[in-house]
Design a protein around this motif. Structure first.
Motif, PDB file in Angstrom:
ATOM      1  N   CYS A 126       0.827  -1.197   0.000  1.00 31.24           N
ATOM      2  CA  CYS A 126       0.000   0.000   0.000  1.00 31.24           C
ATOM      3  C   CYS A 126       0.870   1.259   0.000  1.00 31.24           C
ATOM      4  CB  CYS A 126      -0.921   0.012   1.212  1.00 31.24           C
ATOM      5  SG  CYS A 126      -1.952   1.488   1.282  1.00 31.24           S
ATOM      6  N   PRO A 127       0.684   2.130  -0.982  1.00 31.58           N
ATOM      7  CA  PRO A 127       1.497   3.344  -1.071  1.00 31.58           C
ATOM      8  C   PRO A 127       1.120   4.418  -0.045  1.00 31.58           C
ATOM      9  CG  PRO A 127      -0.132   3.312  -2.823  1.00 31.58           C
ATOM     10  CD  PRO A 127      -0.250   2.003  -2.095  1.00 31.58           C
ATOM     11  N   VAL A 128       0.032   4.234   0.662  1.00 34.85           N
ATOM     12  CA  VAL A 128      -0.466   5.265   1.573  1.00 34.85           C
ATOM     13  C   VAL A 128      -0.057   5.008   3.028  1.00 34.85           C
ATOM     14  CG1 VAL A 128      -2.564   6.458   2.351  1.00 34.85           C
ATOM     15  CG2 VAL A 128      -2.373   5.721  -0.008  1.00 34.85           C
ATOM     16  N   GLU A 129       0.396   3.812   3.351  1.00 37.88           N
ATOM     17  CA  GLU A 129       0.698   3.479   4.751  1.00 37.88           C
ATOM     18  C   GLU A 129       1.739   4.411   5.369  1.00 37.88           C
ATOM     19  OE1 GLU A 129       1.448  -0.688   5.274  1.00 37.88           O
ATOM     20  OE2 GLU A 129      -0.583  -1.204   4.640  1.00 37.88           O
ATOM     21  N   ALA A 130       2.828   4.713   4.619  1.00 44.03           N
ATOM     22  CA  ALA A 130       3.864   5.612   5.150  1.00 44.03           C
ATOM     23  C   ALA A 130       3.287   7.007   5.373  1.00 44.03           C
ATOM     24  CB  ALA A 130       5.063   5.665   4.206  1.00 44.03           C
ATOM     25  N   LEU A 131       2.470   7.473   4.442  1.00 48.12           N
ATOM     26  CA  LEU A 131       1.826   8.780   4.574  1.00 48.12           C
ATOM     27  C   LEU A 131       0.901   8.792   5.788  1.00 48.12           C
ATOM     28  CD1 LEU A 131       1.182  11.614   3.473  1.00 48.12           C
ATOM     29  CD2 LEU A 131      -0.542  10.527   2.002  1.00 48.12           C
ATOM     30  N   GLU A 132       0.174   7.709   5.989  1.00 47.08           N
ATOM     31  CA  GLU A 132      -0.734   7.597   7.129  1.00 47.08           C
ATOM     32  C   GLU A 132       0.033   7.742   8.447  1.00 47.08           C
ATOM     33  OE1 GLU A 132      -2.946   3.796   8.361  1.00 47.08           O
ATOM     34  OE2 GLU A 132      -4.288   4.795   6.936  1.00 47.08           O
ATOM     35  N   LYS A 133       1.175   7.065   8.554  1.00 48.19           N
ATOM     36  CA  LYS A 133       2.004   7.151   9.769  1.00 48.19           C
ATOM     37  C   LYS A 133       2.534   8.571   9.978  1.00 48.19           C
ATOM     38  CE  LYS A 133       3.641   2.336   9.988  1.00 48.19           C
ATOM     39  NZ  LYS A 133       2.475   1.759   9.406  1.00 48.19           N
ATOM     40  N   GLN A 134       2.927   9.215   8.882  1.00 50.50           N
ATOM     41  CA  GLN A 134       3.422  10.595   8.965  1.00 50.50           C
ATOM     42  C   GLN A 134       2.313  11.540   9.429  1.00 50.50           C
ATOM     43  OE1 GLN A 134       4.942  12.083   5.246  1.00 50.50           O
ATOM     44  NE2 GLN A 134       5.269  14.138   6.035  1.00 50.50           N
ATOM     45  N   ILE A 135       1.124  11.365   8.892  1.00 50.76           N
ATOM     46  CA  ILE A 135      -0.009  12.200   9.279  1.00 50.76           C
ATOM     47  C   ILE A 135      -0.336  11.991  10.759  1.00 50.76           C
ATOM     48  CG2 ILE A 135      -2.502  12.533   8.976  1.00 50.76           C
ATOM     49  CD1 ILE A 135      -2.023  11.946   5.961  1.00 50.76           C
ATOM     50  N   GLU A 136      -0.331  10.727  11.208  1.00 51.93           N
ATOM     51  CA  GLU A 136      -0.578  10.422  12.621  1.00 51.93           C
ATOM     52  C   GLU A 136       0.419  11.157  13.512  1.00 51.93           C
ATOM     53  OE1 GLU A 136      -0.489   6.260  13.774  1.00 51.93           O
ATOM     54  OE2 GLU A 136      -2.656   6.132  13.593  1.00 51.93           O
ATOM     55  N   LYS A 137       1.681  11.066  13.140  1.00 51.50           N
ATOM     56  CA  LYS A 137       2.757  11.670  13.931  1.00 51.50           C
ATOM     57  C   LYS A 137       2.626  13.192  13.982  1.00 51.50           C
ATOM     58  CE  LYS A 137       7.778  11.522  14.379  1.00 51.50           C
ATOM     59  NZ  LYS A 137       9.031  11.034  13.797  1.00 51.50           N
ATOM     60  N   GLN A 138       2.336  13.813  12.844  1.00 51.87           N
ATOM     61  CA  GLN A 138       2.290  15.274  12.771  1.00 51.87           C
ATOM     62  C   GLN A 138       0.990  15.863  13.284  1.00 51.87           C
ATOM     63  OE1 GLN A 138       3.279  16.181   8.688  1.00 51.87           O
ATOM     64  NE2 GLN A 138       5.465  15.903   9.030  1.00 51.87           N
ATOM     65  N   SER A 139      -0.108  15.128  13.165  1.00 46.42           N
ATOM     66  CA  SER A 139      -1.413  15.694  13.519  1.00 46.42           C
ATOM     67  C   SER A 139      -1.833  15.395  14.952  1.00 46.42           C
ATOM     68  CB  SER A 139      -2.488  15.159  12.574  1.00 46.42           C
ATOM     69  OG  SER A 139      -2.720  13.783  12.828  1.00 46.42           O
ATOM     70  N   GLY A 140      -1.272  14.347  15.529  1.00 41.03           N
ATOM     71  CA  GLY A 140      -1.715  13.932  16.856  1.00 41.03           C
ATOM     72  C   GLY A 140      -2.915  13.004  16.802  1.00 41.03           C
ATOM     73  N   PHE A 141      -3.481  12.783  15.606  1.00 41.61           N
ATOM     74  CA  PHE A 141      -4.582  11.827  15.460  1.00 41.61           C
ATOM     75  C   PHE A 141      -4.026  10.432  15.684  1.00 41.61           C
ATOM     76  CE2 PHE A 141      -6.888  15.257  13.798  1.00 41.61           C
ATOM     77  CZ  PHE A 141      -8.204  14.885  13.574  1.00 41.61           C
TER      78      PHE A 141
END
Length: 158
Positions: A126-141
């Protein structure tokens, strides 16, 4: 009928792990407030043992649906499972809807043909998994998830 191509990344269960997953899903459904009925047991088992998304007709016409539930009952159970996040819908809005199991910590992405409705599991990481982890880290979600479907013409329809 749904077309599915098996690949090295395709998730298949042996009989024991499929039974265990079905039991776990049934327990989670019961804890979420669903009554444990034979129809619920059958539907979860059918979805767990399927190697592809299934339509309402696929499930309602399955020989494994031993509860005798009619299509309306199967549909009501599917709607409840979807509302609780146990399954998700796939497909084009003007065609049959297909249902696939949602498992914590695992997901599949799909290719969907806009002409014939063919659904195929995306056989790449999945090409989005790394982006998902980055968003989690930066957003606090936390507990982020995504559903990814690509639409286009399959090789047969080009």
């Amino acid at each position: 009928m749904l077309h599915h191509h098996h690949s090295a990344t395709c998730r298949h269960h042996d009989a024991d792990s499929a039974q265990q997953l079905a039991a776990t899903m049934l327990e989670r459904a019961r804890e979420a407030g669903l009554r444990r009925t034979k129809a619920l047991e059958n539907i979860l088992s059918i979805l767990v043992h399927a190697h592809q998304p299934l339509s309402l007709a696929d499930i309602a016409d399955s020989p494994e649906l031993t509860s005798g539930a009619d299509k309306a009952t199967v549909y009501r159970v599917l709607i409840k499972l979807e509302e609780l996040g146990f399954i998700r819908r796939l497909g084009l809005h003007d065609r049959s809807t297909y249902y696939t199991l949602v498992q914590p910590g695992h997901h599949d992405d799909y290719l969907i043909c806009t002409q014939c409705g063919r659904i195929q599991r995306l056989d790449i990481t999945c090409p989005v998994e790394a982006l998902e982890k980055q968003i989690e880290k930066q957003s606090g979600f936390s507990k982020l998830y995504h559903e990814l479907e690509f639409y286009g013409l399959c090789p047969k329809c080009v």
